[in-house]
Design an enzyme around this catalytic site. Structure first.
Site, PDB file in Angstrom:
ATOM      1  N   HIS A   1      11.429  10.871   9.538  1.00 45.17           N
ATOM      2  CA  HIS A   1      10.510  10.460  10.611  1.00 45.17           C
ATOM      3  C   HIS A   1      10.070   9.012  10.456  1.00 45.17           C
ATOM      4  CE1 HIS A   1       7.546  12.039   7.563  1.00 45.17           C
ATOM      5  NE2 HIS A   1       6.896  10.949   7.924  1.00 45.17           N
TER       6      HIS A   1
ATOM      7  N   HIS B   1       4.971   3.660   8.674  1.00 43.43           N
ATOM      8  CA  HIS B   1       5.877   3.891   7.542  1.00 43.43           C
ATOM      9  C   HIS B   1       7.193   4.496   8.011  1.00 43.43           C
ATOM     10  CE1 HIS B   1       3.759   7.905   7.709  1.00 43.43           C
ATOM     11  NE2 HIS B   1       4.960   8.346   7.442  1.00 43.43           N
TER      12      HIS B   1
ATOM     13  N   GLU C   1       8.044   6.247   2.655  1.00 38.84           N
ATOM     14  CA  GLU C   1       7.746   7.611   2.213  1.00 38.84           C
ATOM     15  C   GLU C   1       9.060   8.282   1.817  1.00 38.84           C
ATOM     16  OE1 GLU C   1       5.742  10.022   5.146  1.00 38.84           O
ATOM     17  OE2 GLU C   1       6.072  11.864   4.011  1.00 38.84           O
TER      18      GLU C   1
END
Ligand code: CMX
Length: 145
Positions: free
Chosen positions: A8, A87, A136
């Site tokens: 994502h 992010h 991440e």
């Protein structure tokens, strides 16, 4: 380490409901998950699904709204009041192996690994060690193919 799928793109927003309306009405999103609060990170979250190749599920857009002024996302919004890309999240098969790999290269892991919005372990890497991008790393959910 082998580069994994982008799970994502995290997008911080000041108003989650307005952002959902934008993705539906302007971007034509047809699949958006119900918002839920991730208390540990002081954010209200939902995912906008984008289509993948040949009917597979594609990369998601994770919308993040702070739930308190102390939330790290609230702090980020102080300098980006309209919101924006926060992010990038890459999948790995094994979170511990990935953490060891990045640490062996001197990359700074921010905080302890924790359970993320998909219910699997995640950690964040310092943007200044990662070509400027808050990164991440997420263990691939077992049920996703
Ligand atoms: N983009 C670029 N730089 C960023 C950034 C961003 N989005 N967020 C923080 N930074 C910078 C900071 O300015 C800081 O830089 P300096 O060290 O040069 O001052 C550095 O990154 C570290 O940030 P910090 O806030 O000081 O570090 P913390 O350990 O307090 O916080 C962090 C770690 C960044 C992960 C946290 O602040 C954060 O953003 N948490 C939100 C995480 C999130 O999005 N959770 C949602 C769900 C997770 C999921 O997807 O499952």
């Amino acid at each position: 380490m082998k580069l994994g799928r982008i799970n994502h793109i995290g997008v911080a927003v000041p108003d989650l409901d307005a952002a959902i309306a934008y993705y539906r009405e302007v971007m034509g999103a047809t699949s958006i998950t119900e918002p839920f609060v991730l208390e540990s990170q002081q954010v209200r979250v939902c995912f906008v699904d984008t289509p993948g190749l040949s009917g597979t599920s594609g990369t998601q857009i994770e919308l993040l709204e702070p739930t308190s002024p102390q939330s790290p996302v609230a702090k980020w919004l102080e300098t980006h009041p309209f919101g924006g890309q926060h992010h990038l999240c890459y999948e790995v098969p094994d979170i511990h192996e990935a953490k060891n790999w990045f640490e062996s290269l001197g990359k700074r892991v921010l905080g302890d690994p924790r359970i993320g919005a998909h219910g699997t372990p995640i950690f964040f890497l310092h943007p200044k060690d990662m070509a400027g991008q808050l990164t991440e790393i997420m263990e691939t959910p077992k049920a996703v193919h």
